[in-house]
Each structure stands twice: as structure tokens, then as C-alpha cells.
Scaffold this active site. Structure first.
Site, mmCIF file in Angstrom:
data_model
loop_
_atom_site.group_PDB
_atom_site.id
_atom_site.type_symbol
_atom_site.label_atom_id
_atom_site.label_comp_id
_atom_site.label_asym_id
_atom_site.label_seq_id
_atom_site.Cartn_x
_atom_site.Cartn_y
_atom_site.Cartn_z
ATOM 1 N N GLU A 108 0.549 -1.139 -0.037
ATOM 2 C CA GLU A 108 0.045 -0.078 0.059
ATOM 3 C C GLU A 108 1.212 1.077 0.004
ATOM 4 O O GLU A 108 0.584 2.156 -0.812
ATOM 5 C CB GLU A 108 -1.260 -0.424 1.202
ATOM 6 N N GLU A 128 -3.727 -9.522 4.138
ATOM 7 C CA GLU A 128 -4.362 -9.224 5.286
ATOM 8 C C GLU A 128 -5.701 -10.046 5.779
ATOM 9 O O GLU A 128 -5.874 -10.855 6.529
ATOM 10 C CB GLU A 128 -4.921 -7.610 4.877
HETATM 11 N N1 3HC Z 1 5.294 -8.196 11.209
HETATM 12 C C1 3HC Z 1 5.687 -8.700 11.999
HETATM 13 N N2 3HC Z 1 7.268 -9.377 11.973
HETATM 14 C C2 3HC Z 1 6.351 -10.229 11.549
HETATM 15 C C3 3HC Z 1 6.332 -10.038 9.901
HETATM 16 C C4 3HC Z 1 4.945 -8.853 9.929
HETATM 17 N N3 3HC Z 1 4.507 -8.530 9.136
HETATM 18 N N4 3HC Z 1 6.070 -10.634 8.806
HETATM 19 C C5 3HC Z 1 6.989 -11.578 9.159
HETATM 20 N N5 3HC Z 1 7.185 -11.507 11.040
HETATM 21 C C6 3HC Z 1 8.125 -12.160 11.228
HETATM 22 C C7 3HC Z 1 7.988 -14.045 11.466
HETATM 23 O O1 3HC Z 1 7.461 -13.740 12.779
HETATM 24 C C8 3HC Z 1 8.914 -14.313 11.531
HETATM 25 O O2 3HC Z 1 10.230 -13.708 13.449
HETATM 26 P P1 3HC Z 1 11.007 -15.314 13.865
HETATM 27 O O3 3HC Z 1 12.275 -15.209 12.987
HETATM 28 O O4 3HC Z 1 10.531 -14.287 15.345
HETATM 29 O O5 3HC Z 1 9.973 -16.016 13.793
HETATM 30 C C9 3HC Z 1 10.317 -13.585 10.696
HETATM 31 O O6 3HC Z 1 9.438 -12.086 10.430
HETATM 32 C C10 3HC Z 1 10.196 -14.002 9.369
HETATM 33 O O7 3HC Z 1 9.380 -14.685 8.931
HETATM 34 P P2 3HC Z 1 8.703 -15.739 8.161
HETATM 35 O O8 3HC Z 1 9.586 -16.914 9.001
HETATM 36 O O9 3HC Z 1 7.595 -15.878 7.776
HETATM 37 O O10 3HC Z 1 10.024 -15.631 6.849
HETATM 38 P P3 3HC Z 1 10.074 -15.582 5.601
HETATM 39 O O11 3HC Z 1 11.048 -15.379 4.708
HETATM 40 O O12 3HC Z 1 8.999 -17.488 5.005
HETATM 41 O O13 3HC Z 1 8.472 -15.024 4.752
HETATM 42 C C11 3HC Z 1 7.643 -13.157 4.662
HETATM 43 C C12 3HC Z 1 8.364 -13.800 4.118
HETATM 44 C C13 3HC Z 1 6.923 -13.659 3.144
HETATM 45 C C14 3HC Z 1 6.834 -12.007 4.098
HETATM 46 C C15 3HC Z 1 6.384 -13.585 5.648
HETATM 47 O O14 3HC Z 1 6.669 -13.778 6.399
HETATM 48 C C16 3HC Z 1 5.092 -13.311 5.651
HETATM 49 O O15 3HC Z 1 4.254 -13.855 5.091
HETATM 50 N N6 3HC Z 1 4.959 -11.796 6.785
HETATM 51 C C17 3HC Z 1 3.017 -11.854 6.789
HETATM 52 C C18 3HC Z 1 2.961 -10.244 5.748
HETATM 53 C C19 3HC Z 1 1.556 -9.760 5.778
HETATM 54 O O16 3HC Z 1 0.394 -10.394 6.156
HETATM 55 N N7 3HC Z 1 1.364 -8.695 5.959
HETATM 56 C C20 3HC Z 1 0.124 -8.072 6.097
HETATM 57 C C21 3HC Z 1 -0.173 -7.352 7.418
HETATM 58 S S1 3HC Z 1 -1.090 -6.764 7.709
HETATM 59 C C22 3HC Z 1 -1.282 -5.043 7.171
HETATM 60 O O17 3HC Z 1 -0.458 -5.297 6.544
HETATM 61 C C23 3HC Z 1 -2.214 -4.129 7.564
HETATM 62 C C24 3HC Z 1 -1.753 -2.716 6.596
HETATM 63 O O18 3HC Z 1 -3.329 -3.394 5.681
HETATM 64 C C25 3HC Z 1 -2.393 -1.330 6.965
#
Ligand code: 3HC
Length: 692
Positions: A108, A128
């Protein structure tokens, strides 16, 4: 170079400012990152020598979304609307330079920029929905303006990321960067913007795709129908539809306001809290307290599977899919042939659906060798036994296998209930024996219970967990006990379900309550699917339970066209008048005074004893953490992810309430409901399972 704050710095390349975010591991849009962005862009905008601003991220990825751990906590730092003001509303062109995964709030933020450049491997998306949320910083308003409403709905509702090629086609990115040369490419693009005086293009002002969809309610209606089944019980997707509808109906700023309100309203919901909890639970599950990440793992280049039945075949497919050669062994040629034919049929069916090519099928089948002799497993690094569930047979197999398997090979049992330590004791290598409990169908279900025996060596555990990941499973480490975590808890529910139908409910009443709670099916539909005769034998059957009576009558579940339900040719279930009569007669014979049982009681009777058993499992250290139990139930039994798993559900309604109800049931119905000491302690200390 100027440090804006701990996670952002600003450099100058001539008249181009480069704002770099460096907030490992995934550059989540935390308070610091938001503040750094607002202030960095602000500072560059105020600098008369700067003509364009590039925003780029260090490390493995562009901003992967809002910082999920901040949700529900008091807001600090710059807000997302402030970010929009600084970037989109600023006086200078801002160019997002993206690599890795630009997700959620990160994507975004990029859409607030005037231009976007990305490497070919970059991915974009709005996950999300998987957190029980909708995009909250303009995603639902801006993406439809670029990609069109249908495409945007698909991205927002599926939560699945899309690639750079697609992004370029939709105009989501303006240029592809050269691989590994993102910074240079983004600077070159900025140069072009400056030199050709490209305008400050704002997505908010683009209206042609919105116009095209206006007055066509069938677009949203179609999507609503498509997703209704997938999102049975989920709340957030309806909000996503409303927000996208607003992009069509309202001026941009009003649409933004509505989206923000819907987003903020979703954050405190039980569903979103549950889904965010599951996000972190899925990541914690891999961490084993006394098996550090640097524990050496054993090479697994060839896997043996003993038993080519439904389980063995499914297990073999997991490894074939991951490119690992498999040797599968059976005792009789016809059983072996049937097993291989089933594997091939499964692959062919997947190919027919277009999810595999014929070449993929050939490659997988080419990795499979079938044999009748156990000796062929001599060079396997891991052998998984999937034979009949009987201790004597398993011991016999392991005794033989131990003599055949090479030194250092891991021997695993796929038993669902039996004692791994007892099995390990018949071998000369109990440190290399463990349980690998797959769930049926083993090539589909994501759960793998990795059962740690008393003597299982740490590298063996590390290997099994790593292998689970490699074959796309979610591995949960559990201890030795009857039924391990999943089936041990399931037993509680099944027992209560059987009691309930004698006390006053009918199987379809119990099933309806469990289905409405969000599970894919209730206990009786599940028994009919699995077959009522699992573990039943004609010789010992004495009409002593409803199940025995049904089996004796040949009503053995879906496969016989009748069980607790009647089935038509398409396997649609119908309540059975005959079964109703059998139940009433049986209850009368037992002298049970049937009563009306409320839906609330059905739910509490089925679920609270499971929670209680979960508490015992934790107390006995058969699971590492409450969230691991939840992961088992979500991935092995279809517990609705929006309810976070049984232990999270207990936290949600309050362990005190669960305890009080168990005590009430114990007073009238006895021992089965005796509260676990851990649950008592939790309540006394005013804690939750999550706090353990
Ligand atoms: N917030 C906080 N922590 C996060 C995070 C996030 N968005 N995304 C990843 N992390 C953390 C994980 O908990 C993990 O922590 P750890 O090592 O302590 O266990 C570390 O980062 C690494 O993450 P992964 O093990 O998942 O690493 P990968 O390389 O396998 O994947 C990724 C990376 C594809 C970025 C995956 O982490 C992911 O899908 N993350 C979530 C993305 C997400 O859901 N974003 C949307 C959030 S909601 C939002 O944005 C609202 C907005 O519209 C206002």
C-alpha cells in the site's frame, strides 16, 4: 548519509534522494519505519537540491506489511494517513524500488508513491484477509484503479501474492528493474522522471477502470458467490467487499475513510486476534527448546516406506513431490500393484486439473521403486513404517528393519496411537527411532506429528522437523502418549458425542453444532467417512454400543451407503429413521431417561473436555506449548482458523468459564470431566494458556 532514525537513512545521488529502510527481518512497517519514512520523505521534499525520491529496502525484502505484533496496542509513531500525506501529497515524485515480497501495508505504501519499479522476482499482494483483516492503507481503493475491480478483488480476497510480470501488465509497476540492479534501475527511472518532467501521477486520480465497473453489480455478486463457501464462518471478507464497493460508489477520500474504519473495526475482533495468533503460532512451532537451530541434521536422500496402503502411498507421494527417491515395500504383489496404481491415479487426477504436467507425473513416478522384499531398504536414510496398527506387528517389522537398515538410518513409525518407546526398544538404535504421524489423506493434510521417543537423539528430531518443512508439512513435536496430541484430544470429543446421543441428542444434532462452530464435519459424519469398522471385529462385537450395532447390521459408513446416516448414490447424507429408532431402543434398554439437550450443552460437552485434555498434555510436557496444540487441531482436524485452536478458544472465552463448566459437569456426570490441575492453577493465577 543522514540517519533519519534507527531504521532509515537518507543519501543523495546528485539530485535524487535515496531513502533506505533497514529493519530486519522483513522491514515490517513498524512505528519506527513509518516515522522514518514520513520524516525522510519530508526532509528530502524540503531540500531544494532534491528533484526525486527513491524509497528502497535493505535486506531480503521490501516492506512485508504492517508490523503484526503492534496491532491492538496503543498507536505510536507516524500514522499511515500521515505517510500518505508525505508521499502522495508531497511536492516531489517518489519512486518505490521493490524486491522480495511487497505485502500488505508495504504494498500500500508503494501504491502511495507516484511510480514503482521492481525486480523480476518481486511479489506483491494483500495477505490481510489471512489475518482476519482487510488492507487498511488504501489497498482496496488504489488497486482497483490500477488492475480493475475483478483482479483487485481476487488479490484482496485470496490473499495470494502475484508476480512482477502480472504487476507490469496491470500497470501496478511502471518498469522492471534489472535483476540484482534494483538501486541502479530505480535511479535510472528517477532520472527519466526528472528529465522528461513526468507528472506526479497519483493513483487516486485514475478513474477509467472504476468507471468501467460502475453500475455492474454482477461483478461483486459473482465474487460473493464464489467465496461464500471458502469463507464460511469468516467475517473479514464481507468487509473487503464493502470496501471495494466503496471504491466504486464513493469519492476517493470517502472510500479511504470507510476502508480505514472497516480495518480498525476488524482489529479487535476475536477472529482477527485468533488469526494473528495463528500467524505467530505457525512460526513458533518449529522451535524446539533443547534442539537449537544449529543442531546437525542427517542427510535424507532416499526414503523407504513400508506398506503401500492408503497411508503408505500418501506418505510416499510427499517425498516424490519434493524430488526425493522412495522405495515402497509390501508383502503381497497385488497389494503393491494396487498401491502403485493409486499413487499414479492421484497424480493423473492432479494433472487433469492442470496442477501438474504429464512430465511432472513421469518425474515423480520415476523416483518410485516398488518391491516385496524389506532388504531393498538397506540403503535408505529414513524408513517410515505404515503397516497395520498393531503393536506385535510393528515390533516384528522394526526388529527386522533394524537388521537391514544401514547404520545411522532413521526408523520412523506412522502409528497414530502406539508407544514409540516400546517400538524403539526392539531395535539396537532407539536413539534413531521416532514417530512420524501423518494425517489422512497423507499427501494432502498439512499436519505431521513428530513423536519424540524417550531416547530419540536431537539430530534425529532436527532432521525430522527440517524434512517436514521440506515436504510442505507443518511439523509439530509431540511426546509419547496414547494418541499423541491430536487423537488423544479427539477421543474426548468422540466419547462425549456417543454419550450425548444416548442422553437425548441425535447424531445430526451433534454434527450440526460442530459444523456450525466451523469444523468441516461433526463426529458422526467423520466416523461414517472413515468407516465405522475401523478397530471393530465381528468376533468380539456384542451389540454393546450403537457403533457395534450398526457395524453388525452392515452399516459401516459411507463406503457401505449407510452408517449413522443414510447415503444416496452421490454420497449425500440424510438423517436415518432407522438409526434414530436403534438409538431410542438402545437408550430405553439401558434405562436412560432421554432429555432435551441444548446446542450450548452439545458444544461445551464436546469441546471443554478436549481443552481439559490439552491442559493435561501440557502438564505432562507432551506438547511444547499451547499454541502447538492449536496448530495440530487447525491443520490435522480442520479446526476453524478464525477460532485459533482449542487452547486459544479457551483463552478467548476465559479459562475460568471452562473450569466452572467442567466442575458443574463433573458434579452430575463424574470423572470424565475432572479438571486438569494445570487448568485449576491457571484460573487461580488469573492466567491464560498463552501465558504459559
Ligand atoms: N509483522 C511482524 N513480524 C513479521 C511480519 C509482520 N508483518 N512478517 C514476518 N514477521 C516475522 C516473523 O514472525 C518471523 O519472526 P521470527 O523469525 O521471530 O519467527 C520473521 O519475521 C520472518 O518471517 P518468516 O519466517 O515468515 O519468513 P519467510 O521468509 O518465510 O516469509 C514473508 C517472509 C513472506 C514476508 C512472511 O513473513 C509473511 O507473509 N509475512 C506476513 C505478511 C503480512 O501478512 N503482511 C500484512 C500485514 S497486515 C497489514 O499490512 C495491514 C495494512 O493493510 C495496514
Amino acid at each position: 548519509m543522514t540517519a533519519i532514525n534507527a531504521v532509515t537513512d537518507l543519501t543523495r545521488e546528485g539530485d535524487i534522494a535515496v531513502l533506505t529502510i533497514n529493519s530486519p527481518p522483513v522491514n515490517a512497517l513498524s512505528a519506527d519505519v513509518r516515522t522514518g519514512l514520513r520524516d525522510g520523505v519530508g526532509q528530502a521534499s524540503a531540500d531544494p537540491a532534491v528533484k526525486a525520491i527513491v524509497v528502497i529496502c535493505a535486506g531480503r525484502t521490501f516492506i512485508a506489511g504492517a508490523d503484526i505484533s503492534e496491532f491492538g496496542k496503543p498507536a505510536t509513531g507516524a500514522s499511515l494517513p500521515e505517510l500518505q500525506g508525505a508521499i502522495e501529497g508531497g511536492p516531489k515524485p517518489v519512486i518505490a524500488a521493490m524486491h522480495g515480497t511487497a505485502l500488505g501495508g508495504g504494498f500500500e505504501m508503494a501504491l502511495m508513491c507516484h511510480y514503482r519499479v521492481a525486480v523480476p522476482s518481486a511479489k506483491f499482494g494483500f495477505p490481510e484477509i489471512k489475518l482476519g483483516l482487510i488492507p487498511g492503507a488504501g489497498g482496496t481503493q488504489r488497486l482497483p484503479r490500477l488492475s480493475g475491480v475483478e483482479n483487485a478483488l481476487e488479490v484482496i480476497l485470496s490473499g495470494t501474492p502475484f508476480g512482477a510480470k502480472q504487476a507490469l501488465e496491470w500497470g501496478v509497476i511502471d518498469a522492471l528493474a534489472e535483476d540484482r540492479k534494483l538501486r541502479e534501475s530505480a535511479l535510472a527511472f528517477a532520472r527519466k522522471v526528472i528529465d522528461t518532467r513526468m507528472p506526479l501521477r497519483k493513483i487516486r486520480d485514475l478513474n477509467d477502470k472504476i468507471e468501467a465497473a460502475r453500475g455492474r453489480p454482477e461483478i461483486l455478486d459473482k465474487v460473493r458467490r464464489e467465496y461464500a463457501r471458502k469463507y464460511r464462518g469468516f467475517e473479514a471478507w464481507q468487509a473487503a467487499l464493502r470496501a471495494v464497493q466503496a471504491a466504486l460508489d464513493l469519492p476517493f477520500d470517502d472510500g479511504m475513510k470507510l476502508e480505514r474504519q472497516l480495518f480498525l473495526d476488524l482489529i479487535p475482533t476475536a477472529q482477527s486476534r485468533a488469526q494473528r495468533y495463528v500467524f505467530f503460532a505457525e512460526r513458533k512451532v518449529w522451535k524446539v527448546a533443547d534442539v537449537p537451530d544449529d543442531t546437525p541434521v542427517l542427510p535424507v536422500n532416499k526414503v523407504g516406506v513400508i506398506g503401500a496402503g492408503t497411508m503408505g502411498g500418501g506418505i510416499a507421494m510427499n517425498f516424490l513431490n519434493a524430488g526425493i527417491p522412495v522405495r515402497i515395500v509390501e508383502t503381497a504383489q497385488d497389494a503393491l500393484d494396487r498401491g502403485i496404481a493409486t499413487i499414479r491415479r492421484n497424480y493423473d487426477n492432479t494433472a487433469k486439473k492442470g496442477r501438474l504436467t504429464q512430465a511432472d507425473v513421469q518425474t515423480r513416478m520415476g523416483l518410485l521403486r516398488a518391491d516385496l522384499k524389506l532388504d531393498t531398504l538397506a540403503d535408505c536414510d529414513l524408513v517410515i513404517e505404515a503397516v497395520y496398527e498393531n503393536m506385535d506387528i510393528k515390533k516384528d517389522v522394526f526388529g527386522k528393519l533394524d537388521k537391514i537398515a544401514k547404520p545411522g538410518a532413521i526408523l520412523a513409525s506412522n502409528t497414530s496411537y502406539l508407544n514409540i518407546d516400546e517400538i524403539a526398544a526392539v531395535t539396537s538404535r532407539p536413539d534413531h527411532v521416532l514417530g512420524m504421524h501423518f494425517f489422512s489423506p497423507a499427501n494432502v493434510m498439512r499436519l505431521l506429528e513428530v513423536v519424540r521417543g524417550e531416547k530419540t537423539a536431537k539430530p534425529v528430531i532436527a532432521t525430522a522437523m527440517q524434512l517436514a518443512k521440506k515436504i510442505g508439512k507443518i511439523g509439530v513435536l509431540v511426546g509419547v502418549c496414547h494418541g499423541f496430541v491430536g487423537n488423544r484430544m479427539l477421543h474426548q470429543r468422540q466419547r462425549e458425542a456417543q454419550k450425548l446421543i444416548l442422553e437425548g441428542a441425535m447424531p445430526w444434532d451433534v454434527d450440526r453444532v460442530i459444523y456450525d462452530f466451523g469444523l468441516p464435519m461433526g463426529p458422526f459424519a467423520m466416523s461414517d467417512l472413515a468407516g465405522l469398522d475401523i478397530g471393530w471385529s465381528k468376533e468380539t462385537s456384542k451389540s454393546s454400543t450403537i457403533r457395534e450395532i450398526l457395524c453388525e447390521m452392515g452399516r459401516r459408513g459411507q463406503k457401505t451407503g449407510a452408517g449413522f446416516y443414510d447415503y444416496d448414490e452421490s454420497r449425500n447424507a440424510k438423517p436415518s429413521a432407522l438409526v434414530e429408532k436403534i438409538i431410542l431402543d438402545f437408550a430405553a434398554k439401558k434405562g436412560i431417561n432421554r432429555r432435551t439437550i441444548s446446542d450450548a450443552e452439545i458444544l461445551e460437552r464436546c469441546i471443554y473436555p478436549m481443552i481439559n485434555e490439552g491442559a493435561k498434555i501440557l502438564e505432562e510436557e507432551k506438547a511444547q506449548r499451547a499454541s502447538d496444540i492449536d496448530i495440530v487441531w487447525i491443520n490435522g482436524y480442520g479446526w476453524p482458523v478464525y477460532r485459533g485452536g482449542p487452547m486459544f478458544y479457551a483463552d478467548l472465552i476465559g479459562p475460568g468459564k471452562v473450569l466452572a463448566k467442567l466442575k458443574e459437569f463433573e458434579a452430575t456426570m463424574g470423572e470424565d470431566f475432572k479438571p486438569a490441575p494445570l487448568l485449576e492453577r491457571l484460573v487461580a493465577e488469573n492466567k491464560r494458556f498463552q501465558d504459559l
